[in-house]
Design an enzyme around this catalytic site. Structure first.
Site, short mmCIF file in Angstrom:
data_model
loop_
_atom_site.label_atom_id
_atom_site.label_comp_id
_atom_site.label_asym_id
_atom_site.label_seq_id
_atom_site.Cartn_x
_atom_site.Cartn_y
_atom_site.Cartn_z
CB THR A 1 17.27 -46.03 21.78
OG1 THR A 1 16.89 -44.69 21.47
CG2 THR A 1 18.75 -46.21 21.46
CB CYS B 1 13.78 -21.77 -12.55
SG CYS B 1 13.71 -23.09 -13.78
CG HIS C 1 17.36 -23.75 -9.77
ND1 HIS C 1 16.17 -23.61 -9.10
CD2 HIS C 1 17.05 -24.23 -11.00
CE1 HIS C 1 15.17 -24.01 -9.88
NE2 HIS C 1 15.69 -24.39 -11.04
CD GLU D 1 17.48 -22.30 -5.83
OE1 GLU D 1 16.62 -23.07 -6.29
OE2 GLU D 1 17.85 -21.26 -6.40
#
Length: 542
Positions: free
Chosen positions: A190, A380, A514, A516
């Site tokens: 970090t 699809c 789609h 989702e």
């Protein structure tokens, strides 16, 4: 005027910048603020539309037809605000626009350079259209130190000076690894990451440190000292069991408080996180479980189906059950009997995809679901394969196939050459560029009154997002319907099939769109809620 939070990442990729951005957006919304989310991607592709899903993950499609990074899916799921094509930009898009301007002579003979032309284009993108928002969260893809990300970091550095004082803050994600041999969490990665960020002129206001165990107070003080960040602004980002626990977990750690504090805001209302608490309660206290098989061709990288797996989880939330996913490479069913793989499954989902590879296995999955009365959800390509299976095995069209796989005498699925978008005709050909040329974005559909899908939606007119260039041939509609496959959803002009369902099956639905992409944890998509409910019923029979 909007305030800007720039979210960067260091040490390694995949730390969860997208989820952190989405969770922070949700927390700020819960405090009553209006939030916009944006993503800057450093790669040279114009958009992710032509990138391999096994390398990049899924392509998230917006209502207005943009092919974008999957993080925009997290943004939508967590904030409930629909993204658009102006919320994601890549280096490729910026350079494409700049070069087009240069060719037109827009720069009046000036030498076109990264600074100021590229950085100005990035800043213009970040600042455009934010008048109605209180906060704009801008995620920068990649990791600090990546050479391709330098123009983006320079642009947000400049914005820190150009915006009014107190209108820009920097949130930096890093990793704090645990070294087993030393028995310690290490701060050095970090420190180096922040040093790299500061070397290009950006000083983080808040550090979110990803870790797998609590950070001791001494290590927090060390990070605060060496990274020049307030100790209270060193936030530990512990692993959680579900991504939908992140808003609650990060609020508990004080992330939203510290971000607001970076702007000098100390009197913000407390957030109403009750919706997230309800989601968490349902996730962690299920009343049962169901096994769902996802039979796809990109199962080697789960992010290729990210929105799909999340939508299934939402279906579980709606039904108070745990959804266990079994990922199956569809090519397996081209050489093995699917029965041993699927006999314990309560629902089968065949997702989208491109190309012939694995298609025969998807057809076998649809056949198994039809014969064994297992709930089937085809999305699809999964809808197209279900139609080919029905044509071959119930309608007697043995050579039924898709022109996507090559020349065929029975093109049950064929390429679309034209369609209507916003009352304008769109024309495509087989030699068209692959990028951005599919039927993309939201399109309306009309459902057959009394059909299963009309009952599920509670409506006969819907709008869903598409991403495809092949369609089921409507010339086969009557023959397929005669054999039990009802075309229960079509485009408003009746020319394009949108939904099929079996009238002789407990739950068998295929959709060309789609669904989702529009599902959210606190607003599960009705098709996924219904599919998981059918799986619950199936679990009582198995």
């Amino acid at each position: 005027m909007a305030r800007y939070v720039f979210i960067t990442g260091g040490v390694v990729s995949s730390l969860g910048k997208g989820l952190t951005s989405a969770a922070l957006g949700a927390m700020l919304q819960a405090r009553g603020y209006r939030v916009r989310m944006r993503k800057l991607d450093p790669y040279l592709n114009v958009d992710p539309g032509t990138m391999s899903p096994t390398q990049h993950g899924e392509v998230f499609v917006t209502d207005d037809g943009a092919e974008t990074d999957l993080d925009l899916g997290h943004y939508e799921r967590f904030t409930g605000r629909s993204a658009n094509k102006r919320d994601n930009i890549t280096t490729g898009r910026i350079y494409s626009d700049i070069l087009a301007k240069e060719r037109r002579g827009d720069y009046l003979g000036a030498t076109v350079q990264v600074i100021p032309h590229v950085t100005d284009a990035i800043k213009e993108f970040v600042l455009e259209g934010n008048e109605e928002f209180d906060f704009v969260l801008v995620e920068i893809g990649g990791t600090v130190g990546d050479i391709e990300g330098l123009p983006f970091f320079e642009a947000i550095r400049q914005l820190g000076n150009e915006l009014p004082r107190g209108h820009a803050a920097y949130l930096h994600l890093t990793l704090m690894p645990f070294i087993p041999s030393a028995g310690e969490l290490k701060t050095k990665p970090t420190q180096h990451s922040v040093k790299e960020l500061r070397s290009i002129g950006i000083a983080p206001d808040v550090l979110l440190v990803r870790c797998d165990r609590p950070i001791p107070e001494g290590e927090k003080r060390k990070l605060s000292l060496f990274c020049n960040v307030r100790e209270s602004s060193v936030i530990q980002g512990l692993d959680v069991s579900s991504i939908y626990d992140v808003p609650l977990a990060y609020h508990k750690e004080g992330l939203d408080r510290e971000v607001l504090g970076a702007f000098g805001i100390t009197d913000a209302p407390e957030p109403d996180l009750s919706a997230w608490q309800e989601v968490s309660t349902r996730l962690h206290n299920p009343e049962g479980e169901v096994n769902i098989a996802i039979v796809g061709k990109y199962t080697g990288l789960k992010d290729a189906y990210k929105s799909l797996s999340e939508a299934l989880a939402h279906g579980g939330i709606a039904n108070r059950v745990k959804v266990k996913l079994q990922w199956i490479d569809s090519e397996i069913f081209e050489r093995e009997d699917p029965a041993p793989w699927l006999e314990h499954i309560h629902g089968i989902l065949v997702p989208g995809g491109f190309g012939e590879r694995g298609s025969a296995g998807k057809i076998e999955a649809a056949r198994f679901a039809r014969i064994k009365n297992v709930p089937y959800f085809g999305i699809c390509f999964g809808m197209q394969m279900a139609c080919i299976e029905a044509a071959r095995n119930t309608a007697g069209i043995k050579n039924a196939s898709s022109s996507e796989f090559g020349p065929t005498r029975e093109p049950l699925v064929g390429i679309m050459t034209e369609w209507t978008k916003d009352n304008n005709k769109v024309v495509r050909g087989e030699d068209t560029d692959l990028g951005g040329t599919m039927r993309l974005g939201a399109y309306p559909a009309q459902l057959t009154r009394g059909s299963r899908v009309a009952d599920i939606y509670g409506a006969t007119h819907i709008s869903e997002r598409h991403r495809h260039r092949y369609e089921v041939n409507m010339n086969y509609r009557k023959l397929l319907e005669k054999n039990g496959l009802l075309f229960s959803g079509v485009s408003p002009d009746g020319k394009l099939p949108e939904i099929v369902e079996r009238t002789d099956h407990p739950w068998f639905i295929g959709v060309q769109f789609h669904p989702e992409l529009k599902s959210k944890p606190f607003e599960p998509h009705p098709l996924f809620a219904s599919f998981i409910n059918a799986a619950v019923e199936q679990s009582r029979l198995v």
